[in-house]
Design a protein around this motif. Sequence first.
Motif, PDB file in Angstrom:
ATOM      1  N   MET A   1      73.289-131.705 -72.075  1.00 30.03           N
ATOM      2  CA  MET A   1      74.479-130.632 -72.242  1.00 30.03           C
ATOM      3  C   MET A   1      75.157-130.936 -70.600  1.00 30.03           C
ATOM      4  O   MET A   1      74.903-130.834 -69.687  1.00 30.03           O
ATOM      5  N   ILE A   2      76.363-130.510 -70.569  1.00 29.73           N
ATOM      6  CA  ILE A   2      77.158-130.872 -69.982  1.00 29.73           C
ATOM      7  C   ILE A   2      77.110-129.819 -68.505  1.00 29.73           C
ATOM      8  O   ILE A   2      77.784-128.661 -69.867  1.00 29.73           O
ATOM      9  N   GLU A   3      77.059-129.603 -67.632  1.00 26.59           N
ATOM     10  CA  GLU A   3      76.681-128.707 -66.090  1.00 26.59           C
ATOM     11  C   GLU A   3      78.813-128.698 -65.678  1.00 26.59           C
ATOM     12  O   GLU A   3      79.403-129.269 -66.180  1.00 26.59           O
ATOM     13  N   SER A   4      79.401-127.243 -66.047  1.00 25.76           N
ATOM     14  CA  SER A   4      80.786-126.438 -65.296  1.00 25.76           C
ATOM     15  C   SER A   4      80.328-126.808 -64.570  1.00 25.76           C
ATOM     16  O   SER A   4      79.246-126.646 -63.279  1.00 25.76           O
ATOM     17  N   LYS A   5      81.484-127.676 -63.050  1.00 27.38           N
ATOM     18  CA  LYS A   5      81.803-127.759 -62.055  1.00 27.38           C
ATOM     19  C   LYS A   5      82.159-126.564 -61.313  1.00 27.38           C
ATOM     20  O   LYS A   5      82.368-125.558 -60.366  1.00 27.38           O
ATOM     21  N   LYS A   6      82.823-125.046 -62.516  1.00 29.13           N
ATOM     22  CA  LYS A   6      83.147-124.053 -62.099  1.00 29.13           C
ATOM     23  C   LYS A   6      82.326-123.281 -62.192  1.00 29.13           C
ATOM     24  O   LYS A   6      81.415-123.265 -62.900  1.00 29.13           O
ATOM     25  N   ARG A   7      82.018-122.526 -60.668  1.00 34.10           N
ATOM     26  CA  ARG A   7      81.631-121.368 -60.560  1.00 34.10           C
ATOM     27  C   ARG A   7      82.803-119.792 -61.368  1.00 34.10           C
ATOM     28  O   ARG A   7      83.907-119.885 -61.018  1.00 34.10           O
ATOM     29  N   TRP A   8      82.143-119.841 -62.372  1.00 32.69           N
ATOM     30  CA  TRP A   8      82.797-118.495 -62.862  1.00 32.69           C
ATOM     31  C   TRP A   8      82.364-116.745 -62.591  1.00 32.69           C
ATOM     32  O   TRP A   8      80.922-116.285 -61.835  1.00 32.69           O
ATOM     33  N   HIS A   9      83.575-115.425 -61.910  1.00 36.34           N
ATOM     34  CA  HIS A   9      82.877-114.913 -61.121  1.00 36.34           C
ATOM     35  C   HIS A   9      83.569-114.063 -62.031  1.00 36.34           C
ATOM     36  O   HIS A   9      84.513-113.265 -62.792  1.00 36.34           O
ATOM     37  N   LEU A  10      82.976-113.062 -62.611  1.00 35.14           N
ATOM     38  CA  LEU A  10      82.933-112.188 -64.206  1.00 35.14           C
ATOM     39  C   LEU A  10      82.853-110.636 -63.065  1.00 35.14           C
ATOM     40  O   LEU A  10      81.700-110.430 -62.468  1.00 35.14           O
ATOM     41  N   THR A  11      83.549-109.526 -63.736  1.00 32.85           N
ATOM     42  CA  THR A  11      83.888-108.403 -63.259  1.00 32.85           C
ATOM     43  C   THR A  11      83.079-107.757 -64.324  1.00 32.85           C
ATOM     44  O   THR A  11      83.337-107.501 -66.053  1.00 32.85           O
TER      45      THR A  11
END
Length: 96
Positions: A1-11
């Motif tokens: 699985m490819i890991e995203s380099k983005k960090r999601w900040h969920l509110t």
Amino acid sequence: MIESKKRWHLTTPDEQAVEEIQKELKISSVLAKVLVTRGLDTAETARTFMEMDIKGIHDPYLMKDMDVAVERIRQAIDKQEKIVVYGDYDAGATRF
């Protein structure tokens, strides 16, 4: 699985506001959460957004050089020139 380099900040939306909007407007909890997350955290602000009418639209002539653009378009029409329109698929989001 490819890991995203983005960090999601969920509110997490205010659950009380979500419940109020959901109950008052008789809408789904998902839609109420989206509205609250976008800053529409009262039933009245959510209703105004969802029932927008012509009074809620800004005067397009407030945009810089709109008069110049309108004149150029009129000139192209008068001369039967081709007009190309470029657009952004999410232009509706410009309200925020």
